[in-house]
Design an enzyme around this catalytic site. Structure first.
Site, short mmCIF file in Angstrom:
data_model
loop_
_atom_site.label_atom_id
_atom_site.label_comp_id
_atom_site.label_asym_id
_atom_site.label_seq_id
_atom_site.Cartn_x
_atom_site.Cartn_y
_atom_site.Cartn_z
N HIS A 127 67.53 -5.52 -81.71
CA HIS A 127 67.93 -4.08 -82.04
C HIS A 127 67.13 -3.36 -82.20
O HIS A 127 66.42 -3.13 -80.97
CB HIS A 127 69.25 -4.07 -82.79
N HIS A 171 68.70 -5.54 -71.33
CA HIS A 171 69.09 -4.58 -71.50
C HIS A 171 70.79 -5.34 -71.63
O HIS A 171 71.46 -5.58 -70.03
CB HIS A 171 69.46 -3.92 -71.71
N ASP A 191 63.05 0.47 -75.79
CA ASP A 191 61.54 0.00 -76.74
C ASP A 191 60.11 -0.46 -76.19
O ASP A 191 59.35 -0.60 -76.73
CB ASP A 191 62.07 -0.95 -78.05
N1 CMC Z 1 62.47 -11.75 -71.64
C1 CMC Z 1 63.43 -13.10 -70.93
N2 CMC Z 1 64.12 -13.75 -70.93
C2 CMC Z 1 65.33 -12.62 -71.00
C3 CMC Z 1 65.16 -11.59 -71.81
C4 CMC Z 1 63.95 -11.72 -72.23
N3 CMC Z 1 63.56 -10.64 -72.48
N4 CMC Z 1 66.42 -10.87 -72.00
C5 CMC Z 1 67.82 -11.71 -71.52
N5 CMC Z 1 66.79 -12.89 -70.55
C6 CMC Z 1 67.37 -13.96 -70.22
C7 CMC Z 1 68.11 -14.91 -71.27
O1 CMC Z 1 66.91 -15.69 -71.19
C8 CMC Z 1 68.85 -15.53 -69.65
O2 CMC Z 1 68.77 -16.16 -68.76
P1 CMC Z 1 69.89 -16.98 -68.22
O3 CMC Z 1 70.81 -16.89 -68.06
O4 CMC Z 1 68.76 -17.89 -67.72
O5 CMC Z 1 70.09 -17.76 -70.11
C9 CMC Z 1 69.29 -14.32 -68.81
O6 CMC Z 1 68.32 -13.07 -68.94
C10 CMC Z 1 70.68 -13.38 -69.44
O7 CMC Z 1 70.62 -12.90 -71.03
P2 CMC Z 1 71.04 -13.03 -72.55
O8 CMC Z 1 70.55 -13.43 -73.71
O9 CMC Z 1 73.35 -13.74 -72.23
O10 CMC Z 1 71.61 -11.71 -72.64
P3 CMC Z 1 72.27 -10.68 -73.55
O11 CMC Z 1 72.83 -9.13 -73.04
O12 CMC Z 1 73.05 -11.42 -74.58
O13 CMC Z 1 70.87 -9.46 -74.51
C11 CMC Z 1 69.31 -8.58 -75.05
C12 CMC Z 1 70.60 -8.26 -74.22
C13 CMC Z 1 68.97 -6.97 -75.14
C14 CMC Z 1 70.23 -9.30 -76.12
C15 CMC Z 1 68.53 -9.54 -74.50
O14 CMC Z 1 67.85 -8.86 -72.88
C16 CMC Z 1 67.10 -9.43 -75.30
O15 CMC Z 1 66.68 -10.05 -76.29
N6 CMC Z 1 65.65 -8.51 -75.27
C17 CMC Z 1 64.85 -8.65 -75.69
C18 CMC Z 1 64.93 -7.95 -77.32
C19 CMC Z 1 65.25 -6.16 -76.66
O16 CMC Z 1 64.85 -5.46 -76.30
N7 CMC Z 1 65.76 -5.57 -77.56
C20 CMC Z 1 66.16 -4.15 -77.60
C21 CMC Z 1 67.50 -3.59 -76.88
S1 CMC Z 1 67.55 -2.17 -76.02
C22 CMC Z 1 67.82 -1.17 -77.69
C23 CMC Z 1 68.40 -1.33 -78.67
O17 CMC Z 1 69.84 -1.31 -77.46
O18 CMC Z 1 68.43 -1.73 -79.55
#
Ligand code: CMC
Length: 428
Positions: A268, A307, A363
């Site tokens: 986050h 996201h 970010d």
């Molecule tokens: N790098 C590589 N793969 C990713 C990433 C990433 N940053 N984000 C998602 N994926 C992949 C994930 O492995 C999954 O693949 P598969 O379907 O093959 O298993 C697919 O994309 C869907 O991911 P998810 O984890 O189910 O998506 P989510 O909605 O639960 O997660 C997130 C959202 C923001 C936590 C995630 O994209 C992430 O960890 N990003 C990196 C951390 C980040 O930049 N966070 C800041 C968010 S914006 C600021 C805020 O709101 O705080």
């Protein structure tokens, strides 16, 4: 009954249920009528991480994740970033309309009036370990404010809520700046009420022996834009924490300490800190393809990408990228920018990222700006918490006024042992 309905057939009993659809939503409680026997509790939904559950009605922030649209009270984020200030935007978010000139002057005066902290808070902060993470200092000090303002418990008084809102928006930057000064072993700077909201924040962070601190206007404005972009983002993890804690009628300082704790995590508000560490670890543009391959093999994430809601380019990231150019013109270019640009270029062409709709989020570039402005990475989540305070408070206030709301209390699917007798230690 609403004109739009959905009919559910229970194949176990053959019974049919007609559920109203309102605003694209069915009420989870309407599913309770679907039972198989008198002891059956009624059908529930299973939705870990609230991926498909609306937990409230809100009039504050609108996001269209597919189109990359973000509106505060109906105003596009691009227009606010161009024309508004953080204080004006926080008024809009909190009270629903843009202030007129007199309202804005009064609001600015009220916030300025509350920037000081009780000297006991200063002593409290001085007690932290010399290398304490500023985010830990921030969230515990905000919690500590609840002991200074016991009147904040009167959450049903609109007047009291307004007072705590003003206090928190004004005092969080002071706590944030002092957390930074503490972490570098420098004396805390008192607020300078002649300066703007962000100008004063820069003063409390960076003033040394000069009698009057004069913020660089470009950096002051850039920080204000970053604050506008981070002011609210509807029902994210920390906002849900704020609403969840607030739903128990805890005072806003306790609730906001919990929200800040939720923001501290690397998925986050800690993400921009993680982006900087990632860029440093990659070290050189030539190592970007190798890093992308590792991410695709599941050996880590590309931080600052992806996201839960945006499945296209985060509109805030686009504005930040423009702001970065203005900041770098003053501070000099951040050498890590080239690595970030190359990561973005490759990721936006790569099927792994394209097929999962992973785009840069807010970010990805914000940390580069903060670093160029002289902030250590430890401060990044704190810089997120300052403007988000406005959003948390607006959502908290909205929740308390909402007659649909009760104490937050999700259900569970129990998968543990069935009832069994206690076994004495000698028999185990
Ligand atoms: N790098 C590589 N793969 C990713 C990433 C990433 N940053 N984000 C998602 N994926 C992949 C994930 O492995 C999954 O693949 P598969 O379907 O093959 O298993 C697919 O994309 C869907 O991911 P998810 O984890 O189910 O998506 P989510 O909605 O639960 O997660 C997130 C959202 C923001 C936590 C995630 O994209 C992430 O960890 N990003 C990196 C951390 C980040 O930049 N966070 C800041 C968010 S914006 C600021 C805020 O709101 O705080």
């Amino acid at each position: 009954m609403s004109s739009e309905t959905i009919t559910i057939t229970d194949n176990r009993t053959g019974k049919q249920y007609e559920l109203p659809i309102e605003q694209g939503t069915i009420k989870a409680m309407d599913l309770r009528q679907i039972r198989t026997g008198p002891d059956d509790f009624g059908l529930m939904t299973y939705d870990p991480a609230f991926q498909n559950t609306a937990a409230c009605r809100s009039r504050i922030t609108y996001i269209d994740g597919d189109q990359g649209i973000l509106l505060y009270r109906g105003y596009p984020i691009e227009e606010l970033a161009e024309h508004s200030t953080f204080l004006e935007t926080s008024y809009l978010i909190l009270f629903g309309e843009l202030p007129d000139a007199a309202q804005l002057a009064a609001w600015t005066h009220e916030i300025t009036l509350h920037t000081m902290l009780h000297e006991n808070i200063k002593k409290f902060m001085e007690g932290f370990q010399y290398d304490a993470h500023p985010m830990g200092i921030l969230l515990s000090t905000v919690g500590c404010l609840s002991t200074i303002y016991p009147d904040a418990k009167r959450i049903s008084s609109e007047e009291s809520r307004r007072l705590q809102i003003r206090r928190l928006i004004a005092k969080v930057p002071t706590i944030a700046a002092w957390a930074y000064r503490h972490s570098i072993g420098r004396p805390y700077n008192y607020p300078d009420n002649d300066l703007s909201f962000t100008g004063n924040f820069l003063n409390m962070l960076f003033k040394m022996t000069e009698l009057k601190y004069r913020p660089h206007p470009v950096l002051e404005r850039a920080l204000d834009i970053l604050f506008i972009l981070h002011a609210d983002h509807e029902q994210n993890c920390s906002t849900s924490a704020m609403r969840g804690i607030g739903s128990s009628q805890a005072d806003p300082y306790s609730a906001l300490a919990g929200a800040a704790a939720a923001l501290a995590g690397p998925l986050h508000g800690g993400a921009n800190e993680a982006v900087l560490r990632m860029l440093k670890e990659i070290g050189h543009v030539s190592r970007v393809p190798d890093f992308i391959s590792r991410v695709k093999r599941g050996e880590g994430r590309l931080m600052g990408f992806g996201h839960r809601v945006y499945k296209s380019y985060d509109p805030r990231a686009r504005i930040i990228k423009r702001t970065a150019d203005q900041v770098f013109a003053v501070t000099g270019r951040n050498p890590l920018l080239d690595i970030a640009l190359e990561l973005e270029r490759i990721a936006l062409e790569d099927d792994y990222f394209v097929s999962r709709k992973l785009y840069p989020n807010v970010d990805f570039y914000s940390g580069l700006i903060y670093q160029a402005m002289g902030f250590p990475v430890d401060m990044f989540a704190v810089l997120f918490a300052i403007p988000r305070t406005a959003g948390w408070l607006a959502q908290w206030d909205e929740m308390l006024r909402d007659t649909d709301q009760k104490i937050a209390r999700p259900r569970q699917i129990y998968e543990g042992a069935a009832k069994r007798p206690y076994v004495g230690i000698e028999q185990r």
